[in-house]
Design an enzyme around this catalytic site. Structure first.
Site, PDB file in Angstrom:
ATOM      1  N   VAL A 110       0.814  -1.221   0.000  1.00 32.69           N
ATOM      2  CA  VAL A 110       0.000   0.000   0.000  1.00 32.69           C
ATOM      3  C   VAL A 110       0.846   1.268   0.000  1.00 32.69           C
ATOM      4  O   VAL A 110       0.302   2.368  -0.068  1.00 32.69           O
ATOM      5  CB  VAL A 110      -0.985   0.055   1.199  1.00 32.69           C
ATOM      6  CG1 VAL A 110      -1.959  -1.103   1.153  1.00 32.69           C
ATOM      7  CG2 VAL A 110      -0.243   0.094   2.532  1.00 32.69           C
ATOM      8  N   LYS A 111       2.171   1.133   0.064  1.00 31.00           N
ATOM      9  CA  LYS A 111       3.035   2.310   0.097  1.00 31.00           C
ATOM     10  C   LYS A 111       3.280   2.840  -1.321  1.00 31.00           C
ATOM     11  O   LYS A 111       2.714   2.357  -2.289  1.00 31.00           O
ATOM     12  CB  LYS A 111       4.360   1.965   0.785  1.00 31.00           C
ATOM     13  CG  LYS A 111       4.222   1.521   2.232  1.00 31.00           C
ATOM     14  CD  LYS A 111       3.582   2.584   3.099  1.00 31.00           C
ATOM     15  CE  LYS A 111       3.796   2.373   4.587  1.00 31.00           C
ATOM     16  NZ  LYS A 111       3.330   1.099   5.112  1.00 31.00           N
ATOM     17  N   ILE A 112       4.148   3.849  -1.438  1.00 29.70           N
ATOM     18  CA  ILE A 112       4.341   4.542  -2.709  1.00 29.70           C
ATOM     19  C   ILE A 112       4.915   3.606  -3.769  1.00 29.70           C
ATOM     20  O   ILE A 112       4.450   3.556  -4.908  1.00 29.70           O
ATOM     21  CB  ILE A 112       5.289   5.750  -2.522  1.00 29.70           C
ATOM     22  CG1 ILE A 112       4.835   6.621  -1.342  1.00 29.70           C
ATOM     23  CG2 ILE A 112       5.361   6.563  -3.816  1.00 29.70           C
ATOM     24  CD1 ILE A 112       3.510   7.285  -1.513  1.00 29.70           C
TER      25      ILE A 112
END
Length: 388
Positions: free
Chosen positions: A189-191
């Site tokens: 879910v991170k960049i």
């Protein structure tokens, strides 16, 4: 009706090809892809060194150890974060405490930090390490935070898990200009993602060498670091108690490929946050204030509702529409484990008030105009009914 998550990864054919190339190679772990990924991230951020590990929690843990956190030490962090930002200190046997947040940025407050340092100096309870958290992808006010921390002899470890691709004072987050080390997360879910994964960046060569050992059982194969003369080319030595926190080449290949699109990922997120600000500006909620010295990566879009009693019905209404809103974060010290350590409500009143009204809306690279419009309409309709 399709569900709209609050966050998700984007994988393209180049990512798949990079992973496939590793699967067809001689190295699945502890191979050359690790160093390529580390170099790519370090060069992007302007840091001298980077150490890739299996997840950001492991990165925080070995960074704390590398900075000297041990039993009896004290570590401070923000309460508005995932529990790993505090757990890393506990893994080292240290005591943890929390510094309240700013009510507009939702990041650690420099004013609250100054006051807490002054009190700790009077009481003889100064921390060894401070862990400011770049909540939602916006850098904390690191210049001010570093100045006060160093005045009191405290080292600084940036939890930049949300913030790769962000900028502060014109420089990339992770360059460690205002800290001893910084940590990134590569959770899906991170960049950017490596599946699971984390990384510690630093400009300190001695810390770098210790981090390399700590991620792999405390072992070195470098004759210059060994105690006594090596018996032969097969020899390695365990110099301290380390961990198996290694990243695989499969993960590193994916992460390095994703780095090629980091700027595109971040730019799309920034445009979508601007869309949210425009479409929600007349509603009874607020979005985090962006400071002029920051250019956030925007991992999350955390809204703060005007009234706490609206949060649960709005959350439930959005979920019923297939919009998977979330909440980031309940203050860490309100978790049962930390309550058992003696923490009580009232420690960080701004963070507690924020949590009661917090709701994270979907934000990710592939959030289409159709999905975005659906989120806006659902928020408008539901909040209008709930607030009336």
């Amino acid at each position: 009706m399709f569900s709209i998550p609050y966050g998700r990864q984007n994988i393209d054919e180049a990512d798949i090809a990079a992973v496939e190339a590793v699967l067809r190679s001689d190295w699945l772990t502890q191979g050359p892809a690790i160093e390529r990924f580390e170099r790519k991230v370090a060069d992007y951020c302007g840091a001298r060194h980077a150490v890739a590990v299996c997840n950001a929690t492991a990165a925080l843990h070995i960074a704390c150890l590398g900075l000297g956190v041990a039993e009896g030490a004290r570590v401070w962090t923000a309460p508005n974060t995932f529990v790993a930002s505090a757990n890393c200190a506990r893994y080292c046997g240290a005591d943890i405490d929390f510094v309240d947040i700013d009510g507009e940025t939702f990041n650690l407050s420099p004013d609250a930090l100054e006051a807490k340092f002054e009190q700790a100096a009077r009481e003889g309870t100064l921390p060894a390490v401070l862990i400011p958290v770049h909540f939602a992808g916006q850098s904390c006010q690191m210049r001010e935070i570093a100045e006060v921390a160093r005045r009191y002899g405290c080292k600084v470890l940036e939890d930049a898990s949300h913030a790769i691709g962000g900028r502060y004072l014109g420089e990339a987050v992770g360059g460690c200009r205002h800290s001893d080390a910084a940590v990134f997360s590569f959770h899906p879910v991170k960049i950017i993602t490596s599946g699971e994964g984390g990384m510690v960046l630093t400009n300190d060569p001695e810390l770098y060498q210790r981090l390399l050992r700590l991620r792999s059982h405390g072992i070195t194969r470098d004759p210059a670091q060994m105690r006594g003369e090596a018996e032969g080319g097969w020899c390695y030595q365990q110099l301290e108690l380390g961990f198996n926190y290694r990243m695989t080449d499969i993960q590193a290949a994916l992460g390095a490929s994703q780095m090629d699109r980091l700027d595109a990922f971040v730019e799309r997120r920034r445009r979508r946050v601007a869309d949210y600000r425009r479409e929600l500006e007349d509603l009874p909620l607020s979005l985090p204030r962006q400071l002029p010295e920051t250019d956030p990566a925007w991992h999350l879009l955390a809204a703060r509702l005007d009234q706490p009693q609206w949060r649960r019905p709005l959350f439930d209404a959005l979920r019923a529409e297939g919009i998977l809103a979330n909440v980031h974060y309940q203050p860490v010290y309100q978790q049962p484990y930390y309550r058992q350590l003696g923490f009580r409500d009232g420690l960080c009143p701004v963070a507690e008030a924020y949590y009661q009204r917090a709701l994270s809306l979907p934000l990710y690279y592939d959030l289409t105009d159709e999905a975005f419009d659906r989120v806006i309409q659902a928020v408008r309709t539901s909040l209008s009914e709930i607030a009336s």
